[in-house]
Design a protein around this motif. Structure first.
Motif, PDB file in Angstrom:
ATOM      1  N   GLU A 180     -29.213 107.608  13.886  1.00  0.00           N
ATOM      2  CA  GLU A 180     -28.820 107.794  12.498  1.00  0.00           C
ATOM      3  C   GLU A 180     -30.108 108.222  11.807  1.00  0.00           C
ATOM      4  O   GLU A 180     -30.974 107.396  11.537  1.00  0.00           O
ATOM      5  CB  GLU A 180     -28.283 106.485  11.922  1.00  0.00           C
ATOM      6  CG  GLU A 180     -27.792 106.598  10.501  1.00  0.00           C
ATOM      7  CD  GLU A 180     -27.303 105.249   9.979  1.00  0.00           C
ATOM      8  OE1 GLU A 180     -26.115 104.954  10.091  1.00  0.00           O
ATOM      9  OE2 GLU A 180     -28.140 104.466   9.469  1.00  0.00           O
ATOM     10  N   HIS A 209     -19.523  97.334  11.644  1.00  0.00           N
ATOM     11  CA  HIS A 209     -18.809  98.005  12.729  1.00  0.00           C
ATOM     12  C   HIS A 209     -18.322  97.012  13.783  1.00  0.00           C
ATOM     13  O   HIS A 209     -18.858  96.931  14.876  1.00  0.00           O
ATOM     14  CB  HIS A 209     -19.712  99.045  13.372  1.00  0.00           C
ATOM     15  CG  HIS A 209     -20.325 100.005  12.408  1.00  0.00           C
ATOM     16  ND1 HIS A 209     -19.664 100.445  11.273  1.00  0.00           N
ATOM     17  CD2 HIS A 209     -21.519 100.627  12.391  1.00  0.00           C
ATOM     18  CE1 HIS A 209     -20.444 101.291  10.616  1.00  0.00           C
ATOM     19  NE2 HIS A 209     -21.570 101.409  11.269  1.00  0.00           N
ATOM     20  N   HIS A 222     -20.447 106.460  10.256  1.00  0.00           N
ATOM     21  CA  HIS A 222     -21.458 107.142   9.442  1.00  0.00           C
ATOM     22  C   HIS A 222     -21.796 108.533   9.947  1.00  0.00           C
ATOM     23  O   HIS A 222     -22.695 109.185   9.415  1.00  0.00           O
ATOM     24  CB  HIS A 222     -22.724 106.287   9.353  1.00  0.00           C
ATOM     25  CG  HIS A 222     -22.495 105.079   8.528  1.00  0.00           C
ATOM     26  ND1 HIS A 222     -22.559 103.803   9.014  1.00  0.00           N
ATOM     27  CD2 HIS A 222     -22.134 104.975   7.235  1.00  0.00           C
ATOM     28  CE1 HIS A 222     -22.253 102.959   8.050  1.00  0.00           C
ATOM     29  NE2 HIS A 222     -21.991 103.633   6.963  1.00  0.00           N
TER      30      HIS A 222
HETATM   31 ZN   LIG Z   1     -22.957 102.931  10.852  1.00  0.00          ZN
END
Ligand SMILES: [Zn+2]
Length: 513
Positions: free
Chosen positions: A34, A190, A168
């Motif tokens: 991420e 999550h 995401h």
């Molecule tokens: Zn996430």
């Protein structure tokens, strides 16, 4: 696949006849990040290389037993004749989510190795891609779609490619052009990673056996939001989860994915996306995606109003008031700190003389390395400038004078626990740490019941162990008054690849789902 089909043709068997005894070889790949592309520290080759990473074979398959990978492996191995081949893959970088653009060198190195191994160890009837979706790599516009495209070139059109994603992820139509199936988590925190891994395995085997013909649609919805707002414990985010689950319940073989998107990656496919998969029914996929998109668009204003974010000084003052009236322990979560080095909350805690507070953590690679090198141990005095400086969002270092309570090495980091002020404890770490639950702090020797406040760096994941279980009585989300890089005020970010005027609430996009 092709071999089996040729064989089936010779025997004049129907092409799609399920054949439980036909061996199936599935390649397993992992490449996940991420990326906060606004951070100055790129994510480098070195960040992905540490004991255990890259991983291949059984080591890769066992790398995260409670997450996507664990669920995938568990279910895939419930089928006779399925062979999983763990292709050498990097695990998450040492920096976690606290690093910027993946360098071109890192992309080329790891993806190059995966593709070479895929060629060397093939043929494969299926491929599982364990990805995140919010990776940003220099010079690669859509990394997950590009990875799927490169894999497709090797395994051919008849193989099936399935992936699991974090909600995401930033994905548009490109991913399912190259791959066949995707499964995203539905909850934030999550909770369903393992479950989505299980589904990916079952559906990949069914597709390979000709029992599922993925017919899917991808719809982008021009809404962009900061992740702190996306908690699925509150409506209307919670209602979107429920709506997707309802569709999955009422229509056999339907899978509904949504991506809430990750706005801190400056990539062209940022924002919200819905994917719907069906078993050979494109009209049904279109109908469900329209329903989901309409539901999201109708509630676009309310989606922005679920979470109240306070200025840091106001947040600390509110924490004091809550403690005074017995609504403790309090969580003070600085959701906006993306480097882990931000000192704004620590500084304010010192300024307002908050007591009985754990600050967990403040990342500082230099300070922790210096303590390690000095050989300091519990009981020694501590007097150092800590945190800050890595960029504007981290602020200035703060001088902390106190006593070392503990030093520890573990989870790839060096930890320094310092007591200071009126019963406060500061935990220093090497990298950004998102504290999701308080109980892990016991490992560092803390009696968590004695503290009135926990000052952490998290947006939503902390709800797992501070909120959903009733531990904290007061929860306060804070961010500095300046619009630093993790801000909810996305129009203050220096985007180069995103035109915010194309997204609600920053523009007035022409969208009719
Ligand atoms: Zn996430």
């Amino acid at each position: 696949m092709r071999r089996w089909r040729d064989f089936a043709r010779q025997l004049r068997l129907p092409r799609d006849m399920p054949m439980t005894s036909a061996p199936i070889r599935i390649a397993v790949l992992h490449f996940a990040h991420e990326t906060v592309s606004f951070l100055k520290n790129d994510t480098t080759v070195d960040d992905f290389v540490y004991p255990g990473s890259p991983a291949s074979g059984e080591q890769l398959l066992k790398s995260s037993p409670k997450s996507y990978m664990g669920g995938f492996v568990k279910v895939a191995r419930e089928y006779d004749g399925v062979e999983l081949v763990g292709i050498e893959s990097p695990l998450w970088p040492k920096t976690g989510t606290g690093s910027g653009w993946i360098t071109r060198e890192a992309w080329d190195r790891f993806v190059g190795k995966m593709i070479a191994e895929l060629k060397a160890q093939g043929p494969f009837q299926g491929v599982y891609l364990c990805v995140h979706g919010a990776m940003a790599a220099r010079g690669v516009l859509r990394p997950e779609a590009e990875l799927a495209r490169l894999v497709r070139e090797v395994v051919g059109a008849e193989a099936f490619i399935a992936a699991t994603f974090d909600l995401h992820g930033n994905e548009d139509e490109e991913f399912l052009k190259a791959a066949d199936m995707a499964f995203t988590v539905k909850y934030f925190p999550h909770y369903d990673e393992y479950l989505q891994g299980e589904r990916a395995a079952r559906m990949l085997v069914r597709a390979i056996r000709g029992d599922y013909k993925p017919a899917h649609i991808t719809v982008r919805i021009p809404i962009i939001t900061a992740t702190v707002l996306q908690w699925t414990g509150a409506s209307p985010w919670m209602d979107l989860v429920q709506r997707a689950l309802t569709w999955e319940a009422r229509e056999p073989d339907v899978y509904v994915n949504f991506f809430f998107g990750f706005p801190f990656a400056d990539v062209p496919d940022v924002g919200m996306t819905v994917q719907v998969m069906t078993n050979g029914k494109p009209e049904l996929a279109a109908r469900i995606s329209r329903d989901m998109a309409q539901a999201i668009w109708r509630q676009r204003e309310a989606l922005l109003r679920t979470t109240n974010v306070h200025d840091i000084a106001e947040g600390v003052a509110l924490a004091k008031q809550a403690i005074a009236r017995g609504a403790r322990p309090v969580v003070l979560a600085d959701h906006s700190d993306r480097s882990g080095y931000a000192t704004h909350l620590l500084r304010e805690i010192v300024a307002q003389d908050l007591a009985n507070t754990v600050i967990a953590t403040l990342a500082d690679a230099k300070a922790t390395a210096a303590v390690k090198a000095s050989g300091a141990r519990a009981g020694d005095a501590f007097n150092m400038d800590v945190g800050g400086l890595v960029d504007d969002s981290a602020g200035e270092p703060v001088r902390i004078k106190g006593t070392i309570l503990n030093v520890a090495e573990g989870h790839g980091q060096f930890w320094v626990v310092v007591s200071f002020g009126r019963n406060n404890v500061l935990i220093l770490s090497t990298f950004l740490v998102q504290v999701r639950e308080p109980f892990g702090l016991k490992e560092l020797g803390l009696d968590i019941e004695t503290f009135d406040a926990f000052a952490i760096k998290s947006r939503v994941h902390f709800r797992r162990g501070f909120d959903d279980n009733g531990f904290a009585k007061t929860i306060l989300l804070v961010e500095p008054s300046e619009p630093f890089l993790g801000t909810t005020r996305l129009d203050k970010l220096p985007y180069e690849n995103v035109d915010l005027s194309q997204f609600y609430p920053y523009g007035n996009p022409d969208f009719e789902p």
